[in-house]
Enzyme design. Structure first.
Site, PDB file in Angstrom:
ATOM      1  N   GLU A  88       0.814  -1.212   0.000  1.00  0.00           N
ATOM      2  CA  GLU A  88       0.000   0.000   0.000  1.00  0.00           C
ATOM      3  C   GLU A  88       0.855   1.273   0.000  1.00  0.00           C
ATOM      4  O   GLU A  88       1.498   1.590   1.005  1.00  0.00           O
ATOM      5  CB  GLU A  88      -0.903   0.012   1.230  1.00  0.00           C
ATOM      6  CG  GLU A  88      -1.812   1.233   1.309  1.00  0.00           C
ATOM      7  CD  GLU A  88      -2.736   1.203   2.520  1.00  0.00           C
ATOM      8  OE1 GLU A  88      -3.714   1.965   2.519  1.00  0.00           O
ATOM      9  OE2 GLU A  88      -2.477   0.419   3.460  1.00  0.00           O
ATOM     10  N   GLU A 148     -12.151   1.200   4.771  1.00  0.00           N
ATOM     11  CA  GLU A 148     -11.218   1.468   5.858  1.00  0.00           C
ATOM     12  C   GLU A 148     -11.452   2.930   6.237  1.00  0.00           C
ATOM     13  O   GLU A 148     -10.787   3.845   5.745  1.00  0.00           O
ATOM     14  CB  GLU A 148      -9.766   1.243   5.448  1.00  0.00           C
ATOM     15  CG  GLU A 148      -8.824   1.328   6.653  1.00  0.00           C
ATOM     16  CD  GLU A 148      -7.364   1.293   6.270  1.00  0.00           C
ATOM     17  OE1 GLU A 148      -6.657   0.355   6.675  1.00  0.00           O
ATOM     18  OE2 GLU A 148      -6.913   2.223   5.562  1.00  0.00           O
TER      19      GLU A 148
END
Length: 271
Positions: free
Chosen positions: A154, A248
């Site tokens: 990420e 998220e």
């Protein structure tokens, strides 16, 4: 087909962070199932935090999948990173990520490397840090492949890392690896900070993108910020993305509302 997912955190040290559910796995599975989600993304303190067989039991009972498992507790709880100048700490970081791959892999859930990538500074410059990160991913990517899942890396925004911040930088980094089993996580919150054009960045990322964090500009649920999701949805269709879009997000104004807003936005855009 695009699939919806939502986060649950079991890490008390991360309380206040951007995870929607906080009241345990059973609560998260029950609420996600009731709202029509496809999967749960689990942020756990470590592979031993959940009794053996418990996650599989919840998967079997609910019909939901595990979209991914986070590794950030390695940093939050233990201060580990894959770019630490201390080789013993890098080894410990690799071991922690490997244990999370072993935790999620049997359920078809890839592990995500976000905060555990660390940052450069002090005795380690930018290129050296990238070399250290690459060394770890060259080991961990093939390990994930033994479960037929990718390892997910990420890019983060400038306030959370100084290594790789954009999708284009992520693609360039993946291209230097010999393993082809590492994919990018495109987090729409981080992208809102770092990308000039989020939809264009997604198109540039193409099949290097293996996971999406579906969240608004203010890290709240989709629809509670200023992100224009229509061009993003079009870009995901254009690249043929067929993975998870996972919330998220901060549990604001509360977990239930954040979960409801996210699934409403997902259904409007992708169903």
């Amino acid at each position: 087909m695009l699939r919806s997912a939502i986060t649950v955190s079991l890490v008390e040290e991360a309380r206040g962070g951007p995870f929607v559910f906080w009241n345990g796995l059973e609560d998260a599975f029950e609420k996600a199932k009731a709202l029509g989600y496809d999967a749960i993304e689990v942020f756990a303190p470590g592979p031993d935090a959940i009794p053996t067989g418990e996650l599989q039991r919840l998967v079997d009972a609910s019909g939901l999948k595990v979209a991914a498992v986070g590794t950030g507790a390695g940093m939050v709880k233990h201060g580990l990173s894959l770019t630490d100048p201390d080789s013993s700490k890098r080894t410990a970081a690799q071991d922690f990520v490997r244990s999370m791959i072993d935790f999620g892999g049997p359920l078809g859930a890839p592990a995500i490397i976000g905060s555990m990538q660390g940052r450069f500074g002090g005795d380690v410059n930018h290129e050296q840090a990238l070399d250290l990160l690459a060394e770890s991913l060259e080991v961990l990517g093939p390990h994930a492949a033994t479960y037929n899942v990718p390892l997910i890396y990420e890019p983060l925004n400038r306030y959370e890392t100084n290594l790789i911040k954009t999708v284009a930088e992520g693609v360039t980094f993946l291209n230097r690896l010999s393993t082809d089993n590492v994919k990018l996580l495109a987090d729409l919150f981080h992208m809102n900070i770092e990308e000039a054009d989020v939809a264009a960045a997604i198109r540039e990322g193409g099949d290097a993108i293996g996971h999406i964090h579906f969240v608004d500009s203010n890290r709240q649920a989709a629809g509670l910020g200023h992100t224009d999701f229509e061009p993003i949805a079009a870009a995901l269709r254009d690249i043929g993305y067929n993975g998870y879009l996972c919330a998220e997000a901060f549990p604001l104004p509360d977990s239930q509302t954040a979960a409801e807003k996210t699934i409403e936005a997902f259904n409007r855009l992708f169903r």
